[in-house]
Design a protein around this motif. Structure first.
Motif, PDB file in Angstrom:
ATOM      1  N   ARG A  82      -3.331 142.920  48.911  1.00 27.44           N
ATOM      2  CA  ARG A  82      -2.772 142.788  50.264  1.00 27.44           C
ATOM      3  C   ARG A  82      -1.879 141.564  50.326  1.00 27.44           C
ATOM      4  O   ARG A  82      -2.251 140.497  49.832  1.00 27.44           O
ATOM      5  N   HIS A 125      -4.132 147.225  43.560  1.00 28.92           N
ATOM      6  CA  HIS A 125      -3.195 146.810  44.597  1.00 28.92           C
ATOM      7  C   HIS A 125      -3.781 145.615  45.346  1.00 28.92           C
ATOM      8  O   HIS A 125      -5.003 145.501  45.496  1.00 28.92           O
ATOM      9  N   ASP A 131      -7.014 145.158  47.471  1.00 26.29           N
ATOM     10  CA  ASP A 131      -7.346 146.191  48.452  1.00 26.29           C
ATOM     11  C   ASP A 131      -8.010 147.329  47.685  1.00 26.29           C
ATOM     12  O   ASP A 131      -7.347 148.128  47.019  1.00 26.29           O
ATOM     13  N   TRP A 132      -9.330 147.403  47.775  1.00 26.90           N
ATOM     14  CA  TRP A 132     -10.071 148.359  46.953  1.00 26.90           C
ATOM     15  C   TRP A 132      -9.874 149.795  47.429  1.00 26.90           C
ATOM     16  O   TRP A 132      -9.967 150.733  46.615  1.00 26.90           O
ATOM     17  N   ASN A 133      -9.596 149.990  48.703  1.00 26.37           N
ATOM     18  CA  ASN A 133      -9.356 151.362  49.192  1.00 26.37           C
ATOM     19  C   ASN A 133      -8.089 151.940  48.583  1.00 26.37           C
ATOM     20  O   ASN A 133      -8.076 153.072  48.087  1.00 26.37           O
ATOM     21  N   VAL A 134      -6.993 151.153  48.639  1.00 26.62           N
ATOM     22  CA  VAL A 134      -5.734 151.617  48.062  1.00 26.62           C
ATOM     23  C   VAL A 134      -5.863 151.745  46.548  1.00 26.62           C
ATOM     24  O   VAL A 134      -5.332 152.678  45.928  1.00 26.62           O
ATOM     25  N   THR A 135      -6.573 150.803  45.932  1.00 26.95           N
ATOM     26  CA  THR A 135      -6.778 150.858  44.481  1.00 26.95           C
ATOM     27  C   THR A 135      -7.501 152.136  44.078  1.00 26.95           C
ATOM     28  O   THR A 135      -7.144 152.792  43.085  1.00 26.95           O
ATOM     29  N   ALA A 136      -8.535 152.517  44.855  1.00 31.19           N
ATOM     30  CA  ALA A 136      -9.285 153.726  44.530  1.00 31.19           C
ATOM     31  C   ALA A 136      -8.435 154.982  44.681  1.00 31.19           C
ATOM     32  O   ALA A 136      -8.538 155.923  43.881  1.00 31.19           O
ATOM     33  N   ARG A 137      -7.556 155.010  45.709  1.00 33.16           N
ATOM     34  CA  ARG A 137      -6.730 156.193  45.932  1.00 33.16           C
ATOM     35  C   ARG A 137      -5.631 156.333  44.873  1.00 33.16           C
ATOM     36  O   ARG A 137      -5.306 157.436  44.447  1.00 33.16           O
ATOM     37  N   SER A 138      -5.066 155.203  44.469  1.00 33.53           N
ATOM     38  CA  SER A 138      -3.921 155.245  43.559  1.00 33.53           C
ATOM     39  C   SER A 138      -4.313 155.163  42.086  1.00 33.53           C
ATOM     40  O   SER A 138      -3.529 155.545  41.213  1.00 33.53           O
TER      41      SER A 138
END
Length: 322
Positions: free
Chosen positions: A90, A88, A77-84
């Motif tokens: 799915r 991460h 999940d690139w969105n969660v990876t970018a935020r954290s």
């Protein structure tokens, strides 16, 4: 074929008479044979967890967790990876109901075979076996055929649907309530992609010979799009005579797709070596094309029934996921 030259001094004998084919099994006869002779051999090995062996994750998202070694890259999940700032992936829950599709080649090259059955009959055996396994668990299966005998049967459940799939493959003319006249694999895969509305299991059953001659670019793109949303398995059916050219002297060969003929001296070591190189190149190109779109390959041969290769395939999938 340009690598294979005629040997000087060899004259072509008159064409040999075509051997009589064994009578083709009717769909009901084939279904009974699969039920009593094949399906029972898989009990306790495949049926208990066939979803985990064949079917990938559903689209029902359960949670997002940190990446662990061995996780599939396409689950990131690139969105969660970018935020954290940490990788991460799915994680999904299995869907309660499975829908499977059989995309089956009916081109002229499938009418070839020198061992137990013709390639088209082996494809029919696998289709019937898969339909029985899936229907036995209350799930649905549909079928699309491409080539001269293009046809379509929508997904339904039950033993009657397994019989309908075999009936579609036994037709000598196009048929089905909503016929897709797909001339080649790329068109058939595009038709399947447009038809599917939810994540499904898709078996693509073919000898892939026509696709190999055209090059992977003509169909890999369509297969890749399909594999992005669905769990796709390529099932290649082949005959030993296609893999190893026997030393049997002069042969007159005819291309079933184009009708072109070639006189070949199989006793020439150079001819057999050239054929071996072509087979290796074709096999390598197919495997690279499937790997590039993350599609697994199940190899079936006309010299044996599909049970052994199927069990080895599912064991390999289970081991990789574990």
């Amino acid at each position: 074929m340009s690598l294979l030259r005629r040997r000087r001094g060899v004259t072509a004998p008159p064409p040999a008479p075509t051997p009589a084919r064994p009578p083709t099994e009717r769909p009901a006869q084939l279904l009974r044979r699969l039920e009593f002779g094949v399906v029972r051999r898989l009990d306790g090995v495949l049926f208990g967890d066939y979803r985990g062996l064949f079917y990938g994750p559903s689209l029902d998202l359960a949670e997002v967790r940190e990446y662990q070694p061995g996780d599939e890259v396409r689950r990131i999940d690139w969105n969660v990876t970018a935020r954290s700032g940490r990788l991460h992936v799915r994680q999904y829950r299995e869907e309660r109901e499975l829908t499977a599709w059989l995309v089956i080649d009916t081109s002229a090259s499938m009418d070839f075979g020198t061992r137990r059955v013709l390639k088209r009959d082996l494809a029919k055996e696998f289709a019937g076996l898969a339909a029985l396994v899936i229907a036995r668990h209350g799930d649905k299966v549909g079928a699309i055929t491409f080539g001269p005998r293009a046809g379509f049967t929508p997904p339904r459940g039950g033993r009657a649907q397994a019989l309908a799939v075999l009936g579609l493959l036994s037709r000598e003319t196009p048929g089905g309530p909503e016929t897709h006249r797909s001339a080649d694999l790329a068109e058939a895969l595009t038709a399947v992609e447009r038809t599917l509305r939810r994540r499904s299991l898709v078996f693509v059953v073919s000898d892939f010979l026509e696709e190999a001659s055209r090059g992977p670019g003509s169909w890999t793109t369509a297969l890749g799009r399909l594999a992005q949303r669905h769990d796709v398995v390529a099932v290649r059916v082949s005959d030993p005579a296609e893999r190893v050219l026997p030393d049997v002297g002069g042969l007159r060969l005819r291309d079933p797709e184009t009708g072109g003929e070639l006189w070949l001296d199989t006793s020439d070591p150079g001819v057999r070596a050239a054929h071996a190189r072509l087979v290796a190149q074709r096999d390598g190109a197919l495997r690279r094309a499937l790997t590039s779109v993350q599609v697994d390959l199940l190899d079936l041969g006309t010299e044996r029934d599909p049970v052994g290769p199927l069990l080895r395939f599912t064991a390999a999938r289970r081991g990789r996921r574990t």
